[in-house]
Write a protein that holds these residues in place. Structure first.
Motif, PDB file in Angstrom:
ATOM      1  N   ARG A 138       0.811  -1.215   0.000  1.00 38.25           N
ATOM      2  CA  ARG A 138       0.000   0.000   0.000  1.00 38.25           C
ATOM      3  C   ARG A 138       0.845   1.266   0.000  1.00 38.25           C
ATOM      4  NH1 ARG A 138      -2.280   1.634   5.630  1.00 38.25           N
ATOM      5  NH2 ARG A 138      -0.902   0.613   7.134  1.00 38.25           N
ATOM      6  N   ASP A 139       0.159   2.381  -0.036  1.00 40.93           N
ATOM      7  CA  ASP A 139       0.802   3.697  -0.086  1.00 40.93           C
ATOM      8  C   ASP A 139       1.762   3.877   1.091  1.00 40.93           C
ATOM      9  OD1 ASP A 139       0.400   6.629  -1.337  1.00 40.93           O
ATOM     10  OD2 ASP A 139       0.609   6.777   0.843  1.00 40.93           O
ATOM     11  N   GLU A 142       0.534   6.072   4.059  1.00 40.56           N
ATOM     12  CA  GLU A 142      -0.412   5.415   4.958  1.00 40.56           C
ATOM     13  C   GLU A 142       0.307   4.445   5.892  1.00 40.56           C
ATOM     14  OE1 GLU A 142      -3.293   3.542   2.529  1.00 40.56           O
ATOM     15  OE2 GLU A 142      -4.091   5.403   1.685  1.00 40.56           O
ATOM     16  N   ALA A 194      -6.003  -1.891   7.505  1.00 38.53           N
ATOM     17  CA  ALA A 194      -4.740  -2.634   7.482  1.00 38.53           C
ATOM     18  C   ALA A 194      -4.216  -2.840   8.901  1.00 38.53           C
ATOM     19  CB  ALA A 194      -3.721  -1.875   6.635  1.00 38.53           C
ATOM     20  N   ASN A 218      -2.340  -3.852   1.278  1.00 41.43           N
ATOM     21  CA  ASN A 218      -3.660  -3.238   1.060  1.00 41.43           C
ATOM     22  C   ASN A 218      -4.759  -4.104   1.661  1.00 41.43           C
ATOM     23  OD1 ASN A 218      -3.026  -0.954  -0.834  1.00 41.43           O
ATOM     24  ND2 ASN A 218      -2.251  -2.634  -2.097  1.00 41.43           N
ATOM     25  N   VAL A 220      -8.446  -5.497   1.712  1.00 36.06           N
ATOM     26  CA  VAL A 220      -9.520  -5.667   0.730  1.00 36.06           C
ATOM     27  C   VAL A 220     -10.663  -6.395   1.419  1.00 36.06           C
ATOM     28  CG1 VAL A 220     -10.199  -6.721  -1.457  1.00 36.06           C
ATOM     29  CG2 VAL A 220      -7.885  -5.804  -1.187  1.00 36.06           C
ATOM     30  N   PRO A 276       4.378  -0.206  -4.379  1.00 32.14           N
ATOM     31  CA  PRO A 276       2.994  -0.049  -3.923  1.00 32.14           C
ATOM     32  C   PRO A 276       2.039   0.076  -5.105  1.00 32.14           C
ATOM     33  CG  PRO A 276       4.469   1.366  -2.655  1.00 32.14           C
ATOM     34  CD  PRO A 276       5.280   0.812  -3.792  1.00 32.14           C
ATOM     35  N   ALA A 278      -2.491  -0.469  -6.081  1.00 32.53           N
ATOM     36  CA  ALA A 278      -3.833  -0.839  -5.646  1.00 32.53           C
ATOM     37  C   ALA A 278      -4.151  -2.269  -6.073  1.00 32.53           C
ATOM     38  CB  ALA A 278      -4.860   0.125  -6.237  1.00 32.53           C
TER      39      ALA A 278
END
Length: 373
Positions: A138-139, A142, A194, A218, A220, A276, A278
């Motif tokens: 992920r980002d 974050e 997360a 990420n 989900v 990273p 999505a």
């Protein structure tokens, strides 16, 4: 057409009772995690005469599948606790790894064997119940924010301003995470973030640094009927729920944590895509009672049918009936009870699948999934 029976996998992360209910089976003691429907060489589906689907296909591969082998493997997953942090290889990586282990004489069923075939393993999961997954990295902003909440300032330095999370992942798996950070992570409340899912992983595997890799992934959440596509090299760890999974016909898994099985951090580093990104979703289309799930590989596609009938093209198909379902071809018809499956070979031509409730059809990708009649 021929009925096929699943191969059941009693892994510790499986649910109690769910697979028996789905497959209408009795006497399934303990957790059952997976049911395999396919022709993978290590554990092909059984046939009524005591043989197996791999042997059935090998007797006439051109007639049954139109090539060397069935290109996909279909599964049901019933997940009670987190699966391992894992990645799957590309075709080139799988070929090189398989040949190297063959040359070293590692038995194909050895617990320290990684490459059980020379094939890649992209996969698609479609939820039957609400599912929680961790997929891809992920980002970094974050992740840095959550690390600060845990007081892990030393790990923040491995994340801030980075385009790749490879250094962070390898440092964590190499033992640079402090015990108190893992303890704080384990005390996070339940939820879908997360931080919450990584906390759940930390409670399931106390002291395992893989939980901090889970934090980098990420979150989900899938509702029933929704899907997620995981290409090779993408790190993932499915967390909970029940789903139907289809993948290339491979059993190659490289694990990095959250598991009692063999962990190979060096190989994970070589395979992992640490950028990273999505999570990817399949292209979903609905025509009548049929919902199709398409992904950018030729190995597989998936069709879900609900209370109705659809015509499937002349390709090798596996029909998995969750409810009473009838499969009809020009020369034959078969009635499937809920929880049973059949292999419909290429030579049987177009097949009508009619279900009173729900059924899934696995078939190769890259072409039409439905036939208009």
């Amino acid at each position: 057409m021929i009925r096929i029976d699943p191969r059941l996998k009693a892994f510790s992360w499986g649910q109690h009772g769910s697979m028996a209910r789905i497959l209408a089976l009795e006497d399934l003691a303990g957790p059952v995690a997976e049911a395999w429907f396919g022709a993978h060489e290590t554990d092909p589906s059984a046939l009524p005469d005591g043989s197996d689907l791999a042997a059935f296909i090998a007797a006439d591969p051109e007639r049954t599948v139109g090539g060397e082998r069935l290109p996909y493997l279909l599964k049901i997953l019933a997940i009670a606790s987190p699966l391992s942090i894992q990645v799957h290889p590309t075709l080139d990586q799988a070929h090189v790894g398989f040949e190297a282990e063959e040359e070293r004489g590692v038995a194909i069923d050895a617990p320290d064997r990684t490459f059980r075939d020379p094939r890649h393993k992209p996969e698609l999961i479609v939820a039957l119940t609400p599912m929680r997954l961790l997929v891809g990295l992920r980002d970094v902003r974050e992740l840095a924010a959550d690390l600060r909440k845990l007081g892990a300032d030393d790990l923040v330095a491995l994340v801030d301003g980075r385009e790749s999370l490879l250094t962070y992942v390898m440092a964590v798996l190499g033992g640079e995470a402090k015990t108190e950070v893992l303890d704080r992570l384990a005390h996070q409340p339940e939820g879908d973030s997360a931080l919450a899912l990584a906390g759940r992983a930390a409670r399931a595997f106390p002291g395992d640094p893989g939980a901090l890799v889970a934090l980098a992934m990420n979150p989900v959440v899938l509702q029933p009927g929704e899907g997620c596509y995981v290409p090779p090299r993408v790190i993932h760890s499915y967390q909970s729920g029940i789903g139907v999974e289809i993948m290339a016909n491979s059993d190659n898994v490289v694990r990095g944590g959250l598991t009692p099985k063999m962990i190979d951090v060096a190989r994970l580093e070589a395979i992992l895509d640490a950028q990273p990104a999505a999570p990817l979703r399949p292209v979903v289309a609905r025509v009548g009672c049929a919902t199709t799930y398409a992904v950018p590989v030729e190995d597989f596609a998936l069709v879900r049918l609900e209370r109705g009938a659809a015509h499937l093209p002349a390709v090798p198909r596996i029909v998995l009936a969750l409810d009473p379902t009838t499969v009809t071809t020009a020369s034959d018809s078969i009635q499937l009870d809920g929880g049973t499956a059949a292999f419909v070979p290429l030579s049987d031509g177009v097949a009508e699948v009619r279900t009173d409730g729900a059924a899934f059809v696995a078939l190769p990708g890259g072409g039409a999934m439905l036939v208009e009649r």
